[in-house]
Design a protein around this motif. Structure first.
Motif, short mmCIF file in Angstrom:
data_model
loop_
_atom_site.label_atom_id
_atom_site.label_comp_id
_atom_site.label_asym_id
_atom_site.label_seq_id
_atom_site.Cartn_x
_atom_site.Cartn_y
_atom_site.Cartn_z
N THR A 55 32.56 28.17 39.78
CA THR A 55 33.25 27.91 38.53
C THR A 55 33.54 29.17 37.75
OG1 THR A 55 31.15 27.53 37.37
CG2 THR A 55 32.27 25.60 38.29
N THR A 56 32.76 30.24 37.92
CA THR A 56 32.99 31.46 37.15
C THR A 56 33.79 32.50 37.91
OG1 THR A 56 30.88 32.39 37.87
CG2 THR A 56 30.90 31.20 35.78
N THR A 57 33.87 32.43 39.21
CA THR A 57 34.55 33.44 40.00
C THR A 57 36.02 33.60 39.63
OG1 THR A 57 32.99 33.15 41.81
CG2 THR A 57 35.08 34.20 42.35
N PRO A 58 36.78 32.54 39.47
CA PRO A 58 38.19 32.74 39.11
C PRO A 58 38.35 33.50 37.80
CG PRO A 58 37.86 30.50 39.88
CD PRO A 58 36.51 31.14 39.76
N SER A 59 37.53 33.21 36.81
CA SER A 59 37.70 33.90 35.54
C SER A 59 37.31 35.37 35.68
CB SER A 59 36.88 33.23 34.44
OG SER A 59 35.50 33.30 34.74
N VAL A 60 36.33 35.68 36.48
CA VAL A 60 35.94 37.07 36.70
C VAL A 60 37.05 37.79 37.46
CG1 VAL A 60 34.31 38.56 37.92
CG2 VAL A 60 33.46 36.62 36.61
N GLU A 61 37.57 37.15 38.49
CA GLU A 61 38.67 37.76 39.25
C GLU A 61 39.89 37.98 38.37
OE1 GLU A 61 39.29 35.12 42.53
OE2 GLU A 61 37.55 35.86 43.63
N THR A 62 40.18 37.00 37.53
CA THR A 62 41.33 37.12 36.63
C THR A 62 41.13 38.28 35.67
OG1 THR A 62 41.72 34.75 36.79
CG2 THR A 62 42.71 35.88 34.92
N ARG A 63 39.93 38.38 35.12
CA ARG A 63 39.65 39.48 34.20
C ARG A 63 39.77 40.83 34.90
NH1 ARG A 63 34.21 37.31 31.53
NH2 ARG A 63 34.97 35.24 31.11
N MET A 64 39.28 40.90 36.13
CA MET A 64 39.37 42.16 36.87
C MET A 64 40.82 42.53 37.13
SD MET A 64 36.14 41.87 39.50
CE MET A 64 36.59 43.34 40.36
N GLU A 65 41.63 41.54 37.49
CA GLU A 65 43.05 41.80 37.73
C GLU A 65 43.74 42.27 36.46
OE1 GLU A 65 44.58 38.20 39.39
OE2 GLU A 65 43.59 38.52 41.33
N GLN A 66 43.42 41.62 35.34
CA GLN A 66 44.01 42.01 34.06
C GLN A 66 43.58 43.42 33.67
OE1 GLN A 66 42.70 38.85 31.51
NE2 GLN A 66 44.43 37.53 31.99
#
Length: 156
Positions: A55-66
């Motif tokens: 559940t948290t991986t997409p938000s972490v990946e999104t933040r890293m991409e941003q």
């Protein structure tokens, strides 16, 4: 036979009490939920960790991409600003060099400032013709987009 009845009553009473107690314990145990043992709790840790990570991986990946995109933009903007500063400095140097080649303008203290290709000329000019020639020279330099001629004709 009376003796037999008296001796059987305490046994029956004891058996009845024992049966009622067992029934009461059984019923009370039915209402309780057992707490999981340490081993059972440890067995669920990997599952809960995987669920949490999922559940948290997409938000972490999104933040890293941003963050990566923001860093790239910052580097690009810094590079563009540096190139703009180099270009402005080059334009200023070229305008000063061209003004120094002119016999009437070389002896003057003309201040040349360049911002984003826009050149500003400040200082004295011996004549209106010299003032206009300084503007023409500055406009001819590669990279100049505009000239703000603030030269003042000094009375001789």
């Amino acid at each position: 036979m009376t003796t037999l009845k008296i001796s059987q009553r305490p046994v029956q009473r004891f058996a009845s009490i024992l049966a009622v107690s067992a029934l009461a314990l059984g019923l009370s145990a039915c209402g309780k939920t057992e707490d999981p043992t340490v081993g059972q709790r440890m067995d669920t840790v990997p599952e809960r960790t995987e669920q949490s990570a999922a559940t948290t991986t997409p938000s972490v990946e999104t933040r890293m991409e941003q963050s990566a995109a923001n860093a790239g933009n910052a580097v690009s903007n810094a590079g563009e600003r540096a190139m703009g500063a180099i270009d402005d400095a080059t334009i200023t140097a070229k305008v000063n060099a061209e003004l120094a080649r002119d016999a009437d303008l070389s002896a003057l203290k003309i201040n040349v400032d360049t911002v984003n290709g826009k050149v500003t000329l400040n200082g004295p000019a011996p004549t209106t013709v010299a003032r206009d020639r300084a503007e023409t020279i500055a406009k001819a330099v590669e990279g100049v987009t505009e000239v703000n001629n603030q030269l003042v004709v000094s009375a001789s």
